[in-house]
Design a protein around this motif. Structure first.
Motif, PDB file in Angstrom:
ATOM      1  N   LEU A 156     -45.867  22.912  35.678  1.00  9.10           N
ATOM      2  CA  LEU A 156     -45.558  24.093  34.878  1.00  9.10           C
ATOM      3  C   LEU A 156     -45.452  25.338  35.751  1.00  9.10           C
ATOM      4  CD1 LEU A 156     -45.096  25.608  32.263  1.00  9.10           C
ATOM      5  CD2 LEU A 156     -47.573  25.580  31.879  1.00  9.10           C
ATOM      6  N   SER A 157     -46.427  25.545  36.625  1.00  6.63           N
ATOM      7  CA  SER A 157     -46.404  26.721  37.516  1.00  6.63           C
ATOM      8  C   SER A 157     -45.143  26.746  38.367  1.00  6.63           C
ATOM      9  CB  SER A 157     -47.623  26.719  38.432  1.00  6.63           C
ATOM     10  OG  SER A 157     -48.784  26.900  37.707  1.00  6.63           O
ATOM     11  N   GLY A 158     -44.809  25.598  38.951  1.00  3.95           N
ATOM     12  CA  GLY A 158     -43.623  25.523  39.800  1.00  3.95           C
ATOM     13  C   GLY A 158     -42.341  25.786  39.029  1.00  3.95           C
ATOM     14  N   CYS A 159     -42.238  25.217  37.848  1.00  2.00           N
ATOM     15  CA  CYS A 159     -41.024  25.409  37.045  1.00  2.00           C
ATOM     16  C   CYS A 159     -40.893  26.847  36.565  1.00  2.00           C
ATOM     17  CB  CYS A 159     -41.004  24.434  35.870  1.00  2.00           C
ATOM     18  SG  CYS A 159     -40.682  22.736  36.379  1.00  2.00           S
ATOM     19  N   LEU A 160     -42.012  27.473  36.225  1.00  2.00           N
ATOM     20  CA  LEU A 160     -41.970  28.884  35.822  1.00  2.00           C
ATOM     21  C   LEU A 160     -41.638  29.775  37.020  1.00  2.00           C
ATOM     22  CD1 LEU A 160     -45.063  29.093  33.419  1.00  2.00           C
ATOM     23  CD2 LEU A 160     -42.637  29.040  32.776  1.00  2.00           C
ATOM     24  N   ALA A 161     -42.255  29.500  38.163  1.00  2.00           N
ATOM     25  CA  ALA A 161     -42.047  30.318  39.361  1.00  2.00           C
ATOM     26  C   ALA A 161     -40.602  30.253  39.859  1.00  2.00           C
ATOM     27  CB  ALA A 161     -43.003  29.881  40.466  1.00  2.00           C
ATOM     28  N   HIS A 162     -39.952  29.117  39.654  1.00  2.00           N
ATOM     29  CA  HIS A 162     -38.583  28.949  40.141  1.00  2.00           C
ATOM     30  C   HIS A 162     -37.548  29.088  39.028  1.00  2.00           C
ATOM     31  CE1 HIS A 162     -40.932  27.302  43.464  1.00  2.00           C
ATOM     32  NE2 HIS A 162     -39.926  27.688  44.203  1.00  2.00           N
ATOM     33  N   ASP A 163     -37.956  29.678  37.918  1.00  2.00           N
ATOM     34  CA  ASP A 163     -37.066  29.954  36.781  1.00  2.00           C
ATOM     35  C   ASP A 163     -36.347  28.723  36.243  1.00  2.00           C
ATOM     36  OD1 ASP A 163     -37.655  32.703  36.678  1.00  2.00           O
ATOM     37  OD2 ASP A 163     -36.265  33.079  38.337  1.00  2.00           O
ATOM     38  N   ILE A 164     -36.987  27.573  36.353  1.00  2.00           N
ATOM     39  CA  ILE A 164     -36.437  26.360  35.753  1.00  2.00           C
ATOM     40  C   ILE A 164     -36.686  26.410  34.246  1.00  2.00           C
ATOM     41  CG2 ILE A 164     -36.666  23.837  35.650  1.00  2.00           C
ATOM     42  CD1 ILE A 164     -37.386  24.041  38.702  1.00  2.00           C
TER      43      ILE A 164
ATOM     44  N   CYS B 156     -52.326  19.846  30.557  1.00  2.00           N
ATOM     45  CA  CYS B 156     -51.954  20.899  31.503  1.00  2.00           C
ATOM     46  C   CYS B 156     -53.073  21.084  32.521  1.00  2.00           C
ATOM     47  CB  CYS B 156     -51.676  22.177  30.723  1.00  2.00           C
ATOM     48  SG  CYS B 156     -50.483  23.240  31.511  1.00  2.00           S
ATOM     49  N   GLY B 157     -53.555  19.945  33.050  1.00  2.00           N
ATOM     50  CA  GLY B 157     -54.595  19.977  34.079  1.00  2.00           C
ATOM     51  C   GLY B 157     -53.977  20.224  35.443  1.00  2.00           C
ATOM     52  N   ALA B 158     -54.473  19.545  36.454  1.00  2.00           N
ATOM     53  CA  ALA B 158     -54.012  19.770  37.827  1.00  2.00           C
ATOM     54  C   ALA B 158     -52.514  19.487  37.982  1.00  2.00           C
ATOM     55  CB  ALA B 158     -54.825  18.916  38.796  1.00  2.00           C
ATOM     56  N   MET B 159     -52.084  18.292  37.598  1.00  2.00           N
ATOM     57  CA  MET B 159     -50.670  17.922  37.792  1.00  2.00           C
ATOM     58  C   MET B 159     -49.755  18.625  36.800  1.00  2.00           C
ATOM     59  SD  MET B 159     -50.494  16.062  40.435  1.00  2.00           S
ATOM     60  CE  MET B 159     -48.842  15.440  40.294  1.00  2.00           C
ATOM     61  N   GLY B 160     -50.111  18.587  35.527  1.00  2.00           N
ATOM     62  CA  GLY B 160     -49.293  19.260  34.521  1.00  2.00           C
ATOM     63  C   GLY B 160     -49.194  20.748  34.792  1.00  2.00           C
TER      64      GLY B 160
ATOM     65  N   GLU C 178     -43.479  19.097  16.534  1.00  2.00           N
ATOM     66  CA  GLU C 178     -42.579  19.956  17.327  1.00  2.00           C
ATOM     67  C   GLU C 178     -41.752  19.134  18.318  1.00  2.00           C
ATOM     68  OE1 GLU C 178     -44.534  23.413  19.090  1.00  2.00           O
ATOM     69  OE2 GLU C 178     -46.026  23.365  17.494  1.00  2.00           O
ATOM     70  N   ALA C 179     -42.216  17.938  18.652  1.00  2.00           N
ATOM     71  CA  ALA C 179     -41.489  17.074  19.589  1.00  2.00           C
ATOM     72  C   ALA C 179     -40.124  16.667  19.048  1.00  2.00           C
ATOM     73  CB  ALA C 179     -42.315  15.831  19.920  1.00  2.00           C
ATOM     74  N   GLU C 180     -39.957  16.717  17.722  1.00  2.00           N
ATOM     75  CA  GLU C 180     -38.669  16.357  17.108  1.00  2.00           C
ATOM     76  C   GLU C 180     -37.541  17.264  17.581  1.00  2.00           C
ATOM     77  OE1 GLU C 180     -39.359  16.398  12.870  1.00  2.00           O
ATOM     78  OE2 GLU C 180     -40.725  14.687  12.987  1.00  2.00           O
ATOM     79  N   THR C 181     -37.863  18.511  17.876  1.00  2.00           N
ATOM     80  CA  THR C 181     -36.829  19.461  18.300  1.00  2.00           C
ATOM     81  C   THR C 181     -36.917  19.829  19.781  1.00  2.00           C
ATOM     82  OG1 THR C 181     -38.226  21.310  17.595  1.00  2.00           O
ATOM     83  CG2 THR C 181     -36.627  20.452  15.985  1.00  2.00           C
ATOM     84  N   ALA C 182     -37.881  19.235  20.473  1.00  2.00           N
ATOM     85  CA  ALA C 182     -38.047  19.541  21.907  1.00  2.00           C
ATOM     86  C   ALA C 182     -36.978  18.837  22.729  1.00  2.00           C
ATOM     87  CB  ALA C 182     -39.429  19.114  22.375  1.00  2.00           C
ATOM     88  N   ASP C 183     -36.534  19.493  23.785  1.00  2.00           N
ATOM     89  CA  ASP C 183     -35.595  18.885  24.728  1.00  2.00           C
ATOM     90  C   ASP C 183     -36.325  17.943  25.676  1.00  2.00           C
ATOM     91  OD1 ASP C 183     -33.109  20.335  24.009  1.00  2.00           O
ATOM     92  OD2 ASP C 183     -34.338  22.064  24.550  1.00  2.00           O
ATOM     93  N   LEU C 184     -37.615  18.224  25.919  1.00  2.00           N
ATOM     94  CA  LEU C 184     -38.398  17.428  26.859  1.00  2.00           C
ATOM     95  C   LEU C 184     -39.862  17.465  26.458  1.00  2.00           C
ATOM     96  CD1 LEU C 184     -38.826  15.949  29.617  1.00  2.00           C
ATOM     97  CD2 LEU C 184     -39.064  18.210  30.637  1.00  2.00           C
ATOM     98  N   VAL C 185     -40.501  16.292  26.514  1.00  2.00           N
ATOM     99  CA  VAL C 185     -41.950  16.193  26.357  1.00  2.00           C
ATOM    100  C   VAL C 185     -42.482  15.609  27.652  1.00  2.00           C
ATOM    101  CG1 VAL C 185     -43.850  15.152  25.092  1.00  2.00           C
ATOM    102  CG2 VAL C 185     -41.792  15.864  23.854  1.00  2.00           C
ATOM    103  N   LEU C 186     -43.340  16.356  28.316  1.00  2.00           N
ATOM    104  CA  LEU C 186     -43.945  15.915  29.566  1.00  2.00           C
ATOM    105  C   LEU C 186     -45.375  15.481  29.284  1.00  2.00           C
ATOM    106  CD1 LEU C 186     -43.930  15.675  32.703  1.00  2.00           C
ATOM    107  CD2 LEU C 186     -44.782  18.021  32.743  1.00  2.00           C
TER     108      LEU C 186
END
Length: 142
Positions: free
Chosen positions: A17-25, A9-13, A58-66
């Motif tokens: 994350l910030s963009g997806c949270l800000a736009h309610d994705i 969750c550095g610069a790109m991650g 936890e990845a077993e039940t995740a919809d997406l791993v970035l």
């Protein structure tokens, strides 16, 4: 409810994350972050108001791993993910070949729209070079 794990969750991650949270994705409670240490993971989770991914099981039940780590870290992340068979993995690491992802058992389906754009840019680059048209957009690679 979706479940998203962000590894790195550095610069790109962090920007994604910030963009997806800000736009309610994604909602904060849908996201878990994982960093190189438990302390760093907790700090990032606190910064974004998300959960900490304590175990990649936890990845077993995740919809997406970035995967948003440096390219040299990707193979070890994939090795750690492989036994958990995540549904969907997206890697944004630069210069990581599709073969690297596939060797670790990650199914890779390139985005055809992206492939088409890349092909057009390559053709455009060679057109400029062949016709000796200067373009600030491209660097000459020798």
């Amino acid at each position: 409810m979706k479940k998203v794990i962000i590894i790195g969750c550095g610069a790109m991650g962090g920007a994604i994350l910030s963009g997806c949270l800000a736009h309610d994705i994604w909602k904060k409670e849908e996201v878990s972050v994982r960093e190189h240490s438990e302390e760093a993971s907790a700090a990032k989770a606190k910064q974004y108001g998300t959960e900490v991914c304590h175990d990649l099981k936890e990845a077993e039940t995740a919809d997406l791993v970035l995967i948003a780590v440096k390219p040299n870290i990707v193979p070890s992340v994939l090795e750690e993910l492989r036994p958990h068979h995540p549904k969907k993995v997206i890697s944004i690491a630069a210069a990581v070949a599709l073969e690297t992802l596939e060797k670790q058992g990650i199914k890779v389906v390139p985005n055809s729209g992206s492939v088409k754009i890349i092909q057009q840019k390559i053709l455009q680059k060679y057109f400029y070079l062949e016709n000796e048209i200067p373009s600030p957009e491209f660097q000459v690679i020798q």
